[in-house]
Design a protein around this motif. Structure first.
Motif, PDB file in Angstrom:
ATOM      1  N   ARG A   1      52.653  31.350  74.634  1.00 24.10           N
ATOM      2  CA  ARG A   1      52.231  32.737  74.904  1.00 24.10           C
ATOM      3  C   ARG A   1      52.200  33.043  76.403  1.00 24.10           C
ATOM      4  NH1 ARG A   1      47.590  33.330  70.350  1.00 24.10           N
ATOM      5  NH2 ARG A   1      48.992  33.925  68.681  1.00 24.10           N
TER       6      ARG A   1
ATOM      7  N   THR B   1      50.314  26.714  71.386  1.00 22.04           N
ATOM      8  CA  THR B   1      50.410  28.168  71.212  1.00 22.04           C
ATOM      9  C   THR B   1      50.129  28.882  72.527  1.00 22.04           C
ATOM     10  OG1 THR B   1      49.732  27.954  68.916  1.00 22.04           O
ATOM     11  CG2 THR B   1      49.521  30.132  69.899  1.00 22.04           C
ATOM     12  N   GLU B   2      49.118  28.461  73.244  1.00 22.05           N
ATOM     13  CA  GLU B   2      48.759  29.087  74.517  1.00 22.05           C
ATOM     14  C   GLU B   2      49.865  28.887  75.559  1.00 22.05           C
ATOM     15  OE1 GLU B   2      47.186  31.376  77.238  1.00 22.05           O
ATOM     16  OE2 GLU B   2      46.499  31.237  75.164  1.00 22.05           O
TER      17      GLU B   2
END
Length: 68
Positions: free
Chosen positions: A58, A54-55
């Protein structure tokens, strides 16, 4: 698709009624927007935490010119 394609029951994109120049202009804008998006390589596996994936996504999108 082209203005001559008769596949839509409702021409909600105005493909059949738009001029070729309008269609080309819209297509060019879409391609330019897609070209500004980053390419991200992700590896999925049991040793890759969801939070790390996810990071990565993002941060790639945050640094993209299209997001500014």
């Amino acid at each position: 698709m082209s203005p001559g394609d008769n596949i839509y029951t409702s021409d909600w994109l105005d493909i059949r009624t738009s001029s070729t120049d309008d269609l080309a202009s819209n297509g060019a804008r879409v391609l330019d927007a897609l070209a500004d998006l980053p390419a991200v390589s992700l590896r999925f596996g049991t040793r890759t935490p969801h939070a790390a994936l996810t990071e990565t996504v993002r941060s790639a999108l945050a640094s993209s010119p299209a997001s500014r």
